[in-house]
Design a protein around this motif. Structure first.
Motif: not given
Length: 112
Positions: A6, A19, A21-22, A24-29, A65, A68
């Motif tokens: 982290s 960011n 977190v953003i 990773a969220t886009i990538y996984i989402g 991602a 972004y």
């Protein structure tokens, strides 16, 4: 271990203006949306329907991602862009090969 990862990711995010977190969220989402687009593509191809929209949706999910990263990121090293280009080209090649294989398997099983 998780704290170290982290801290490392946060440091990279601060250094490059992204960011984590953003990202990773886009990538996984995008993964389930990409898979749904591929299923849609295969279904349309088997039915003889247009495949442009499912291909565009799958492509958008695949690169979301990285879009972004391109918009929010700053001072991203050239080697990262080269690496991402290679990953994207390989992903395109792999996806096209798999989709063709799925369409061909359907055609063989139905005799169409």
């Amino acid at each position: 271990m998780i704290d170290a990862i982290s801290t490392w990711a946060s440091g990279l995010g601060a250094q490059y203006g992204v960011n984590p977190v953003i990202f990773a969220t886009i990538y996984i989402g995008a993964i389930p949306l990409f898979l749904a687009s591929i299923a849609w593509l295969v279904r349309n191809a088997r039915a003889g329907k247009p495949t442009v929209l499912p291909v565009m949706c799958a492509g958008a999910c695949f690169v979301s991602a990285y879009v972004y990263l391109a918009i929010a990121g700053r001072n991203i090293p050239v080697w990262v862009w080269i690496f991402l280009a290679v990953l994207i080209l390989y992903g395109i090649w792999s996806t096209v090969r798999d989709v063709r294989r799925k369409i061909a398997a359907r055609d063989l099983s139905t005799g169409e």
